[in-house]
Design an enzyme around this catalytic site. Structure first.
Site, short mmCIF file in Angstrom:
data_model
loop_
_atom_site.label_atom_id
_atom_site.label_comp_id
_atom_site.label_asym_id
_atom_site.label_seq_id
_atom_site.Cartn_x
_atom_site.Cartn_y
_atom_site.Cartn_z
N HIS A 101 -11.13 40.78 -8.72
CA HIS A 101 -11.60 40.43 -7.38
C HIS A 101 -12.87 39.60 -7.51
O HIS A 101 -13.39 39.39 -8.60
CB HIS A 101 -11.85 41.66 -6.51
CG HIS A 101 -12.53 42.79 -7.24
ND1 HIS A 101 -13.87 42.77 -7.55
CD2 HIS A 101 -12.04 43.94 -7.75
CE1 HIS A 101 -14.18 43.86 -8.21
NE2 HIS A 101 -13.09 44.60 -8.36
N LYS B 1 -13.31 36.92 2.58
CA LYS B 1 -14.23 37.87 1.97
C LYS B 1 -13.69 38.39 0.64
O LYS B 1 -12.52 38.78 0.57
CB LYS B 1 -14.44 39.04 2.95
CG LYS B 1 -15.48 40.02 2.52
CD LYS B 1 -16.82 39.77 3.16
CE LYS B 1 -17.77 40.93 2.89
NZ LYS B 1 -19.15 40.46 2.85
N HIS C 37 -19.35 40.89 -18.83
CA HIS C 37 -20.37 41.61 -18.04
C HIS C 37 -21.64 41.79 -18.89
O HIS C 37 -22.76 41.58 -18.40
CB HIS C 37 -19.87 43.01 -17.67
CG HIS C 37 -19.09 43.09 -16.38
ND1 HIS C 37 -19.56 42.60 -15.18
CD2 HIS C 37 -17.87 43.64 -16.10
CE1 HIS C 37 -18.66 42.85 -14.22
NE2 HIS C 37 -17.63 43.47 -14.75
N ASN D 68 -25.30 49.96 -7.71
CA ASN D 68 -25.73 51.21 -7.10
C ASN D 68 -27.25 51.33 -7.30
O ASN D 68 -27.73 51.82 -8.32
CB ASN D 68 -24.99 52.39 -7.74
CG ASN D 68 -25.16 53.67 -6.94
OD1 ASN D 68 -26.27 54.09 -6.65
ND2 ASN D 68 -24.04 54.28 -6.57
N ALA E 47 -28.33 38.70 -0.08
CA ALA E 47 -29.11 37.60 0.49
C ALA E 47 -30.55 37.79 0.05
O ALA E 47 -31.11 38.87 0.19
CB ALA E 47 -29.02 37.64 2.00
FE FE2 Z 1 -15.68 44.30 -13.93
#
Ligand code: FE2
Length: 559
Positions: free
Chosen positions: A26, A51, A143, A305, A405
């Site tokens: 995604h 979105k 990542h 988080n 933002a």
């Molecule tokens: Fe991922």
């Protein structure tokens, strides 16, 4: 040319032009690095206006960030054939059968199938691109690079998300630009999928609304923590186990729009607390295994988080914790490109998306035939409207890469009015339990807040000092915290002057900052979208670059 994934270039390195692509799960996105500089990075949703760019399902894995990739190349002045490499943030060679991984998804194999064909798909989407230039970068390595190669120093790195090819976690150490993988937890155990399951159970959209669960958690009591401590555990070897959880037995499944009960909030609080505890265990293990590195870098969706991040920073063993602002999958476009580029390129700004010149902005205003002015200072103009309790649509410079933002595509308001949260959530059509966040002039941070400093990317929660809670009620969450963005004049001069002027007028060096969008839509990217939002939402001033568009009205008093 030879691309070295280990990051050791040695001596003079040739000019390197790398396009990064995230497409598999995604938040499709693209990024481009040219000659050791990150030229551009953007999410497809800002172009397609859908979105998250796509549905997070296996059959959507073929969809590429075509518009974002084409724009990145244009921004870099490159044609597809000029690229030395295309870094794709998923390696189908690492995939395993879904049943073997303990997953129940008959379509999971589509991801590997589509990823294998991605080089040809990319060559079709970007004519002239050589499919041979496409390199598969393991998802968690992408990542990890987005975090570890974005700071100047060596660091321990921790990645946690829903899943990659076959794992949900990576613990590693970056030394001299080279990643040593210390541990990786294989599926089905996944802290990200655990949180996604809870998100779904609470009637929200998984892989999207996890931050709502984090906000809801502050309203509950962690009364299921004992059970969760049995079911979700760090294993002492750097990994963890997540047993099957009978969600229905803990709280009734909720459908979207249904009333939220105390049990739902208590369940959110319990999972959130357990997540924080396990992440702390993993951070401590990584510190020991990485052997003396004092910086921890974080990426993966779980690193959004900010409550957990704040605990890792406060209670964990590291001196410094740095979180990649695009910690979710959108950041793997940049991470994959960094991994192939193979050197540290310190992250200095999230403003890597599209921007328009003053002339282009003025042309849009003329085309829309709206009355506008060019005040001596747009910052002072906006501060005046905010001081009178107006809402400002703040559109400045290049758009942000990542979900936050940060003063480029922001909706600003007065922090002193208790009703501001309701008004902002009304403008945006959001749930009323959702907190809104403050930006503060860096020089004034310590007077008002406690916690991680600096915090220019809003990735940690902070405690609001007790004597300030009543002065800035709109941004003080029910638990006395706030998710702060520190604004530094050298990086963000216009926003910094706005805050200075607002403080001169009101005595408050804090302004409410939330993303410039309306319900369910991606953040505004173009000036035309800013005008559309201004036309359809109760906003008092649109600050479009140096130009001001006022709505005629009287302002409410601060209560
Ligand atoms: Fe991922």
């Amino acid at each position: 040319m030879i691309i070295r994934l280990d990051g050791r270039s040695g001596g003079m390195r040739p000019a390197m032009r790398v396009l990064g692509i995230n497409a598999i799960f995604h938040d499709p996105s693209a990024a481009v690095i040219v000659d050791g500089r990150v030229v551009a990075a953007a999410e497809e949703e800002r172009f397609s206006r859908r979105k998250h760019g796509k549905r997070p399902v296996p059959f959507a894995a073929w969809e590429l960030p075509e518009l974002a990739a084409a724009w990145c190349l244009e921004q870099a002045g490159l044609r597809p054939g000029d690229l030395d490499a295309v870094a794709y943030s998923f390696d189908p060679g690492l995939c395993r059968d879904a049943a073997e991984m303990g997953l129940d998804d008959p379509w999971d194999h589509l991801r590997a199938d589509y990823a294998r064909r991605a080089p040809q798909f990319l060559a079709t989407a970007l004519p002239g691109l050589d499919p041979e230039q496409v390199r598969f970068v393991p998802h968690h390595v992408a990542h990890a690079a987005s975090a570890g190669l974005s700071v100047p120093e060596d660091s321990a790195v921790l990645v946690l998300d829903g899943r990659g090819e076959r794992a949900s976690h990576l613990a590693g150490a970056y030394r001299g630009g080279r990643l040593d993988v210390l541990c990786g937890q294989e599926l089905p155990h996944s802290l990200g999928l655990l949180y996604e399951d809870l998100t779904r159970h609470l009637g929200f959209l998984h892989s999207s609304d996890e931050y709502k669960v984090m906000a809801l958690a502050s309203y509950g009591q962690p009364r299921f923590l004992g059970l969760l401590r049995e079911l979700v555990r760090a294993d002492g070897d750097g990994g963890f186990t997540v047993e099957r959880i009978d969600w229905d037995a803990l709280a009734k499944p909720r459908t979207a729009g249904e009333e939220m009960t105390e049990a739902h909030a208590d369940l959110a609080a319990s999972v959130q607390k357990r997540l924080e505890e396990v992440l702390l265990d993993l951070a401590r293990w990584t510190y020991r295994a990485a052997g003396g590195l004092s910086t921890l870098t974080l990426a993966g969706g779980t690193a959004l988080n900010c409550v957990a991040n704040a605990r890792i920073a406060a209670e964990g063993p590291f001196e410094r914790v740095w979180v990649q602002p695009a910690a979710g999958d959108s950041g793997t476009a940049l991470g994959a490109a960094l991994a192939v580029n193979g050197e540290h390129l310190p992250f200095t700004t999230a403003a890597l998306g599209r921007g328009w010149s003053d002339d282009e902005l003025e042309a849009e205003l003329r085309r829309a035939a709206v009355p506008y002015t060019r005040p001596a200072s747009i910052a002072a103009e906006a501060a005046g409207v905010l001081a009178r309790n107006g809402i400002v649509a703040w559109y400045q410079g290049r758009s942000e890469y990542g979900p936050r933002a940060l003063g480029h595509r922001s909706l600003l308001a007065h922090p002193g009015d208790r009703d501001t949260q309701t008004r902002m959530n009304d403008v945006k059509g959001r749930e009323q339990f959702r907190p809104i966040a403050p930006m503060v002039r860096a020089e004034r941070f310590h007077d008002i807040f406690e916690g991680v400093y600096p915090s220019p990317y809003m990735l940690f929660v902070h405690r609001v000092r007790p004597d300030w809670r009543d002065r800035i009620p709109a941004v003080t969450h029910v638990d006395g915290t706030a998710r702060v963005q520190t604004v530094h004049a050298e990086d963000e001069p216009v926003v910094s002057s706005l805050l200075t002027e607002f403080e001169r007028l009101t005595g408050l060096p804090v302004v409410v900052n939330t993303s410039l969008n309306t319900a369910g839509r991606p953040m505004v990217d173009t000036p035309r979208e800013a005008l559309e939002l201004f036309g359809s939402a109760p906003v008092d001033l649109l600050a479009l670059g140096p130009f001001a568009v006022h709505r005629a009205q009287t302002y409410r008093s601060v209560e």
